[in-house]
Every structure is written in structure tokens, then in C-alpha cells.
Design an enzyme around this catalytic site. Sequence first.
Site, PDB file in Angstrom:
ATOM      1  N   ASP A 195       0.834  -1.208   0.000  1.00  0.00           N
ATOM      2  CA  ASP A 195       0.000   0.000   0.000  1.00  0.00           C
ATOM      3  C   ASP A 195       0.865   1.253   0.000  1.00  0.00           C
ATOM      4  O   ASP A 195       0.466   2.275  -0.543  1.00  0.00           O
ATOM      5  CB  ASP A 195      -0.930  -0.012   1.214  1.00  0.00           C
ATOM      6  CG  ASP A 195      -1.858  -1.215   1.170  1.00  0.00           C
ATOM      7  OD1 ASP A 195      -2.627  -1.311   0.202  1.00  0.00           O
ATOM      8  OD2 ASP A 195      -1.775  -2.081   2.056  1.00  0.00           O
ATOM      9  N   GLU A 202       0.708 -12.604   5.056  1.00  0.00           N
ATOM     10  CA  GLU A 202       1.751 -12.058   4.171  1.00  0.00           C
ATOM     11  C   GLU A 202       3.083 -11.989   4.911  1.00  0.00           C
ATOM     12  O   GLU A 202       4.129 -12.349   4.357  1.00  0.00           O
ATOM     13  CB  GLU A 202       1.337 -10.669   3.681  1.00  0.00           C
ATOM     14  CG  GLU A 202       0.159 -10.724   2.721  1.00  0.00           C
ATOM     15  CD  GLU A 202      -0.430  -9.370   2.364  1.00  0.00           C
ATOM     16  OE1 GLU A 202      -1.144  -9.303   1.351  1.00  0.00           O
ATOM     17  OE2 GLU A 202      -0.196  -8.391   3.072  1.00  0.00           O
TER      18      GLU A 202
HETATM   19  C1  5RP Z   1      -3.109  -7.015   0.939  1.00  0.00           C
HETATM   20  C2  5RP Z   1      -1.931  -6.160   0.664  1.00  0.00           C
HETATM   21  C3  5RP Z   1      -1.736  -5.693  -0.733  1.00  0.00           C
HETATM   22  O1  5RP Z   1      -0.460  -6.038  -1.144  1.00  0.00           O
HETATM   23  C4  5RP Z   1      -1.881  -4.198  -0.766  1.00  0.00           C
HETATM   24  O2  5RP Z   1      -3.145  -3.852  -0.222  1.00  0.00           O
HETATM   25  C5  5RP Z   1      -1.745  -3.652  -2.175  1.00  0.00           C
HETATM   26  O3  5RP Z   1      -2.838  -4.048  -2.933  1.00  0.00           O
HETATM   27  P1  5RP Z   1      -2.989  -3.657  -4.459  1.00  0.00           P
HETATM   28  O4  5RP Z   1      -1.959  -4.419  -5.206  1.00  0.00           O
HETATM   29  O5  5RP Z   1      -4.402  -4.079  -4.797  1.00  0.00           O
HETATM   30  O6  5RP Z   1      -2.799  -2.154  -4.581  1.00  0.00           O
HETATM   31  O7  5RP Z   1      -1.146  -5.856   1.520  1.00  0.00           O
HETATM   32  O8  5RP Z   1      -3.234  -7.314   2.294  1.00  0.00           O
END
Ligand code: 5RP
Length: 219
Positions: free
Chosen positions: A84, A103
Site C-alpha cells: 500500500d 503475508e
Molecule cells: C493485501 C496487501 C496488498 O499487497 C496491498 O493492499 C496492495 O494491494 P494492491 O496491489 O491491490 O494495490 O497488503 O493485504
Amino acid sequence: MTQDEMKQAVAIEALNYVVEDTIIGVGTGSTANFFIDALATMKDKIKGTVASSEATAERLKSHGIAVFDLNNVSEMSVYIDGADESDDGLNLIKGGGGALTREKIVAAVADKFVCIADESKLVEVMGVFPLPVEVIPMSANYVSREITKRIGGTVKLRDFTTDNGNLILDVSDLKITDPKALETELNSIIGVVTNGLFANSPADVLLLGTPNGVRVVTA
Ligand code: 5RP
């Protein structure tokens, strides 16, 4: 180039980090989904994967890619996932999709963490994106009060249950100048499972999608 095209470009670039005949850790989210679709083109060259969420496991299986239980895996060459936010030290905020704990676990097992993101995710000081904190359900109000008291920010309970049956508090209005210390402090609050800062173990490589192509950032 659209944001999705940049996400797709980094996902394809990440194939260069896939080590043949090994098990690959796979993240969660829209950028990770592009990676899963790209990985399908070389699925016969890997032993299989470990997924960081039920959603990722489903998508991998839909492509016919083998998904292993992490407890049956002792070695993983690489973990590939989105974020994010990232700063230029490759500290990350993750968990927008709610999969932060799995993760972090899968990333911990892998030899290398390759983060894939479009350039909008790179910030000077993290905290613009609300920091997710996974908590045991009965502790949510207590943890919320402790965060406000010890750290500040604005804490909001997300209307969401994680794959682990837990809740998420999103903490906004933070200016994260010491991500390692904040990660440790948050994790010391009783009831916290983990938080979305990847600072004590940041990414090893960040593949950043830009309109001019993929930029490779290393710490
Ligand atoms: C999920 C995460 C994702 O990696 C993060 O939210 C980024 O998502 P996106 O690739 O849809 O922008 O940490 O828990």
C-alpha cells in the site's frame, strides 16, 4: 500508461525473480493478481506456491498452479507481493486487503521479498495510507484505546474479518518517521496479532511501475 498497466508491467517483470524448480510465495491484492496471471505462463517450471490468503489460493488453483500448506514447506526462494505504501528504504505498509499477517509469515520464510507496485505507492514519509493492525476480536476496543494513548492517530474498526477470524483496526493520521520502532511498539500491545508495517524485515527489491517503464529500487 494506466495504473493497471503499470501493475501488470511490474508483475511481468517479477517473473525474472522466480527461481525455477522452487516454491514461490505469492501475495494478495490486485498487483499480486496480475503476478498470478503472469506466473501461470511458467507454471510447469516451478514446484508450486504458498498463498498468503484464501483469495490468492483460489486464483492460483484456478490457473492449475499447485498450492502448498506452509507447514509442509521448509524452503521458499522468493515471496512476491504488492504494497500500500513504500518509502525509499523499502519499508512497507501492507494489509489494505486484510492479509497482512499471512503475508508477513510467508515473507518470513522466503529467502527474498520482491515487492511489486505502481509508482503511486512510493512516498517520502509513510502514514498517508491508514496502517492496518490485525487484532484478536475480543481485544479490539482495548487495543484501539492503547493505540490512541501510546501512538496517537485516528483508529477505525474495519468492517471485515480476516482469513484468521480476526478484526482489523486502521490507524490514520500517522507520520511514520521511525517505522521499525512503530512496528515493534504496536506488536507489543496485548491483543495485536501483527501490524502492516514491514520495517524490521523490509522488502529486498521494489519493482516500481512508472509511465517510462519498471524502476528497480534496492535499499
Ligand atoms: C493485501 C496487501 C496488498 O499487497 C496491498 O493492499 C496492495 O494491494 P494492491 O496491489 O491491490 O494495490 O497488503 O493485504
